[in-house]
Design an enzyme around this catalytic site. Structure first.
Site, short mmCIF file in Angstrom:
data_model
loop_
_atom_site.label_atom_id
_atom_site.label_comp_id
_atom_site.label_asym_id
_atom_site.label_seq_id
_atom_site.Cartn_x
_atom_site.Cartn_y
_atom_site.Cartn_z
N ASP A 234 -9.85 -3.24 -5.94
CA ASP A 234 -8.93 -2.27 -5.50
C ASP A 234 -8.62 -0.70 -5.42
O ASP A 234 -8.68 -0.87 -7.04
CB ASP A 234 -7.59 -3.12 -5.00
CG ASP A 234 -6.70 -1.93 -4.43
OD1 ASP A 234 -6.76 -0.47 -4.15
OD2 ASP A 234 -4.94 -2.39 -4.16
N SER B 29 0.67 -2.34 -0.10
CA SER B 29 -0.17 -0.01 0.23
C SER B 29 0.38 1.48 -0.48
O SER B 29 1.90 1.60 -1.11
CB SER B 29 -1.08 -0.20 1.41
OG SER B 29 -2.05 0.90 1.22
N HIS C 296 -8.13 -4.82 -2.18
CA HIS C 296 -6.70 -3.84 -1.45
C HIS C 296 -6.75 -4.96 0.20
O HIS C 296 -7.40 -4.91 1.29
CB HIS C 296 -6.89 -2.79 -1.03
CG HIS C 296 -5.59 -1.90 -0.60
ND1 HIS C 296 -4.96 -1.70 -1.32
CD2 HIS C 296 -5.29 -1.23 1.20
CE1 HIS C 296 -3.71 -0.69 -0.74
NE2 HIS C 296 -3.89 -0.75 0.75
#
Length: 337
Positions: free
Chosen positions: A273, A170, A303
């Site tokens: 995501d 991320s 995600h």
């Protein structure tokens, strides 16, 4: 097409009720809630298997700077016999996720231990400064300082300074991509891999996936916009008198116009995501620039799901990641143990 819960992988769908709700409207408050939850979980958890864990405090990039405190790094070393050489392993410098505004090394303990054991490498996890209290370039400064320290101390850690990878998930993956650009342009340790798991790369948040996925698990388009606003501070286009074209690629790697000469990349993108499209686009741009890229996209995922337990699709995601690390950090040809 927007998000439809029934299209999530069934094994991942079963985990949805227990996943936290992420809201970074007030990052310090959310951060404290996350840390309290992590501490409660750690209190009853078994010791990390197969690794020795050591915390180190290392100098900041600018030790004399008034706003650059020392940096905590947590080092994970497999306790088994090294397979790289008789005493040296490859090294992975790791950056946790959290939208640039939350997360810490403690919350990444189990994933970092697994990376160390499964890829047979030394993992150095970095406690970089978080926004909005510490906006860009604080995190990048800490990332670079940790990389330089790791390279200088690799042998002491049981690692090979010629076999260093950087990686993250991320925001940590976005920081990884920015660090790779910074090292290429400014000079620094040679890198064998940049591992980008669901990377947060583009402050413009203008892709189709970002627009479509406004209520997806763990991260959404609106939360991505908030994260970037906190991280960029006065550089953000919404800030007063900010230049919308003034965001440097060292803050948001998707802004880079030249990707040639970067280290090989491993890129993972998940179907539901908001960051999916920017990750895939970045991977394709790396390929166009002549950079070796391994790109994975998995249907039915969202995600952060790659490190969730109990789902076969997540196990495959981790296995592919470990295999890529082993290949990149493995013993160079001609070296015998």
């Amino acid at each position: 097409m927007g998000f439809a819960e029934d299209r999530i992988d069934p094994q991942l769908r079963a985990l949805l009720p227990v996943l936290p709700k992420v809201d970074v409207t007030d990052p310090p408050a959310f951060r404290e809630a996350q840390r309290a939850q992590s501490a409660a979980q750690a209190a009853g958890a078994a010791p990390l298997p197969g690794v020795a864990v050591e915390d180190r405090t290392i100098p900041a990039a600018d030790p004399g700077g008034p706003s650059a405190p020392d940096i905590l790094v947590r080092v994970y070393t497999p306790t088994g016999t090294a397979t790289g050489t008789a005493r040296e392993r490859g090294v992975l410098v790791w950056f946790h996720g959290g939208g640039y505004v939350f997360g810490d090394v403690a919350g990444s303990d189990r994933s970092c231990a697994a990376l160390a054991v499964e890829a047979d490498c030394v993992v150095v996890s970095v406690e970089y400064r978080l926004a909005p209290e510490n906006p860009y370039p604080a995190a990048l400064e800490d990332a670079y300082a940790a990389l330089v320290w790791t390279a200088a101390n690799a042998a002491e850690l049981g690692g090979d300074p010629a076999r260093i990878a950087i990686g993250g998930v991320s925001a940590g993956a976005g920081l990884t991509a920015a660090l790779a650009l910074f090292v290429r342009d400014k000079g620094g340790p040679a890198l064998v891999l940049q591992l980008l798991d669901n990377p947060m790369l583009d402050d413009r948040v203008g892709t189709a996936s970002a627009a479509a996925f406004t209520d997806t698990p763990l991260w959404s388009g609106p939360q991505a916009r908030l994260g970037w606003r906190h991280y960029l501070g006065a550089l953000h286009p919404d800030a007063a008198s900010a230049d919308s074209d003034g965001v440097p690629p060292y803050a948001a790697a998707a802004r880079a116009t030249d990707l040639a000469g970067l280290p090989p990349a491993y890129v993972a993108a998940n179907e539901f995501d908001p960051l999916r499209d920017e990750g895939i686009t970045y991977a394709l741009r790396l390929l166009e620039a002549g950079v070796p890229v391994e790109l994975h996209h998995r249907p039915g995922t969202f995600h952060g799901s790659n490190f969730l337990p109990g789902a076969e699709v997540s196990e495959r995601a981790r296995a592919d990641m470990y295999a890529a690390l082993r290949r990149s950090l493995g013993r160079p040809p001609g070296i015998r143990s």
